[in-house]
Scaffold this active site. Sequence first.
Site, PDB file in Angstrom:
ATOM      1  N   GLY A  12       0.834  -1.211   0.000  1.00 30.76           N
ATOM      2  CA  GLY A  12       0.000   0.000   0.000  1.00 30.76           C
ATOM      3  C   GLY A  12       0.864   1.253   0.000  1.00 30.76           C
ATOM      4  O   GLY A  12       1.845   1.320   0.730  1.00 30.76           O
ATOM      5  N   ASP A 143       0.381   1.669   8.211  1.00 31.04           N
ATOM      6  CA  ASP A 143      -0.178   0.855   9.302  1.00 31.04           C
ATOM      7  C   ASP A 143       0.705   0.831  10.553  1.00 31.04           C
ATOM      8  O   ASP A 143       0.241   0.487  11.634  1.00 31.04           O
ATOM      9  CB  ASP A 143      -0.383  -0.596   8.835  1.00 31.04           C
ATOM     10  CG  ASP A 143      -1.359  -0.699   7.677  1.00 31.04           C
ATOM     11  OD1 ASP A 143      -2.026   0.305   7.380  1.00 31.04           O
ATOM     12  OD2 ASP A 143      -1.456  -1.788   7.074  1.00 31.04           O
ATOM     13  N   LEU A 301      -7.722   8.715   1.174  1.00 31.14           N
ATOM     14  CA  LEU A 301      -7.292  10.075   1.545  1.00 31.14           C
ATOM     15  C   LEU A 301      -6.195  10.051   2.601  1.00 31.14           C
ATOM     16  O   LEU A 301      -5.260  10.840   2.553  1.00 31.14           O
ATOM     17  CB  LEU A 301      -8.491  10.880   2.055  1.00 31.14           C
ATOM     18  CG  LEU A 301      -9.656  11.026   1.067  1.00 31.14           C
ATOM     19  CD1 LEU A 301     -10.830  11.716   1.731  1.00 31.14           C
ATOM     20  CD2 LEU A 301      -9.205  11.802  -0.164  1.00 31.14           C
ATOM     21  N   ARG A 303      -3.807   8.031   3.175  1.00 30.82           N
ATOM     22  CA  ARG A 303      -2.451   7.638   2.785  1.00 30.82           C
ATOM     23  C   ARG A 303      -1.915   8.456   1.605  1.00 30.82           C
ATOM     24  O   ARG A 303      -0.811   8.224   1.149  1.00 30.82           O
ATOM     25  CB  ARG A 303      -2.380   6.139   2.504  1.00 30.82           C
ATOM     26  CG  ARG A 303      -3.150   5.673   1.295  1.00 30.82           C
ATOM     27  CD  ARG A 303      -3.048   4.152   1.158  1.00 30.82           C
ATOM     28  NE  ARG A 303      -3.555   3.736  -0.119  1.00 30.82           N
ATOM     29  CZ  ARG A 303      -3.912   2.506  -0.416  1.00 30.82           C
ATOM     30  NH1 ARG A 303      -3.836   1.567   0.497  1.00 30.82           N
ATOM     31  NH2 ARG A 303      -4.337   2.198  -1.608  1.00 30.82           N
TER      32      ARG A 303
HETATM   33  O1  F6P Z   1      -1.265  -1.944   4.154  1.00 30.55           O
HETATM   34  C1  F6P Z   1      -1.622  -0.628   3.980  1.00 30.55           C
HETATM   35  C2  F6P Z   1      -3.083  -0.483   3.744  1.00 30.55           C
HETATM   36  O2  F6P Z   1      -3.276   0.876   3.476  1.00 30.55           O
HETATM   37  C3  F6P Z   1      -3.988  -0.988   4.863  1.00 30.55           C
HETATM   38  O3  F6P Z   1      -4.151  -0.088   5.899  1.00 30.55           O
HETATM   39  C4  F6P Z   1      -5.264  -1.259   4.125  1.00 30.55           C
HETATM   40  O4  F6P Z   1      -6.057  -2.236   4.749  1.00 30.55           O
HETATM   41  C5  F6P Z   1      -4.775  -1.754   2.813  1.00 30.55           C
HETATM   42  O5  F6P Z   1      -3.508  -1.185   2.603  1.00 30.55           O
HETATM   43  C6  F6P Z   1      -5.667  -1.422   1.670  1.00 30.55           C
HETATM   44  O6  F6P Z   1      -5.113  -1.928   0.533  1.00 30.55           O
HETATM   45  P1  F6P Z   1      -5.702  -1.720  -0.920  1.00 30.55           P
HETATM   46  O7  F6P Z   1      -5.442  -0.316  -1.318  1.00 30.55           O
HETATM   47  O8  F6P Z   1      -4.960  -2.718  -1.746  1.00 30.55           O
HETATM   48  O9  F6P Z   1      -7.161  -2.001  -0.807  1.00 30.55           O
END
Ligand code: F6P
Length: 415
Positions: A12, A143, A301, A303
């Site tokens: 992610g 995370d 948003l 991240r």
């Molecule tokens: O691992 C980081 C993260 O942002 C988690 O917090 C979240 O559950 C996941 O990635 C979401 O991933 P994706 O964008 O692949 O749905």
Amino acid sequence: MKRNVIVGQSGGPTSAINASLAGVYRTAKDRGAQNVYGMLHGVQGLLTESYIDLSDHIKTKLDAELLKRTPAAFLGSCRFKLPEIHEDMEVYKKIFGILDKLDIEAFIYIGGNDSMDTIKKLSDYAIITGHPCKFVGCPKTIDNDLAMTDHTPGFGSAAKYIGTSMKEIIRDGFCLDYEHGLVTIVEVMGRDAGWLTGSSALSVGEDCAGPDMIYLPEVPFDLDKFKKKVGRLLKEKTSIVVAVSEGIKAKDGTYICEFGNSIDFVDAFGHKQLSGTASYLASFIAGEFGCKTRSIELSTLQRSASHLASRVDILEATQVGGAAVMAADEGDSGKMVVLERISDDPYQCGTSVKDVHKIANNEKLVPRDWVNKEGDYVTQEFIDYVTPLIQGDVSPIMVDGIPRHLLTPKELSHR
Ligand code: F6P
């Protein structure tokens, strides 16, 4: 360094991940690397020989500054699990063949616990075959659930955004008086770790009381207890704001989002897509109390809000990128760079390297004693731990009133 370096981004994205890329590039060049290649979409892209020469994209100081302020993985990311070495040697032969063709001496992977599995397997294969390439991990995840490191780059900026947004949501809630009250449920990412959700408490200050409840995945969620607490609070105030982790679970381990219209998507590492917790709880509360409810999923948003990045975070992200290259250049392999906190006040943090075998596929959760006895708020210790990580700002480079980003290789190829 005499030969070439290759770097990839995986998992992610965050608002700080490209600062690490900038750190890798700068340090590799400063240490004499000839070419610094970027894998497009991580190791998955490498397998199809998709890569770029980073010097075609970072040509000026301004490019480097823009890169640090550009959210999401500049090179493209992947969630790709390499097979166990004994299961499929061909994949490894292919990767090492490509690395030899590119004359790579250091392979740097910017990612979280799943991505460190890649560093672990590639460095193990190099040992088995006596290959000299060095494999070093560079930590990254909003995370904050990586083991052995005090915290992870990307977390501080996401925490700053969550604390700020929570404050704005709380203020908004008080400006209209709904007849039966308003309950707002805010869903925060973080999978099975509650670091991000707990950061909603950063909104607490002289001008804000903070959310009314905070539920982390580390403590089983009790729907009945939750209902009773909301009922009690609705008698006392007109607006209630609750922060919930996307990964909160009932006592039997069922994710709360699975009670609603959750999505069945599962990634290569077996992680379910967690989404819909807030909307399920908001409907549940509306049904129980007949009050107005609102569900807010901070989703992407939190991240990608690089306009609200933490200066500490961006500096550390750059620093760990450089430290990963230095470690590889000094002979380390099968290691990940970690951040080691020296002091809180003044905040000081250094780097070192740790064995990736102890990090890959592990999860660092919020300690139970950093959550109150009732399991519905974080303690002062939690707040003291996060506060230094959200300090300072990185001004966006504004063009026509909007932050400017560095165009990615993919965007450039579509022009
Ligand atoms: O691992 C980081 C993260 O942002 C988690 O917090 C979240 O559950 C996941 O990635 C979401 O991933 P994706 O964008 O692949 O749905």
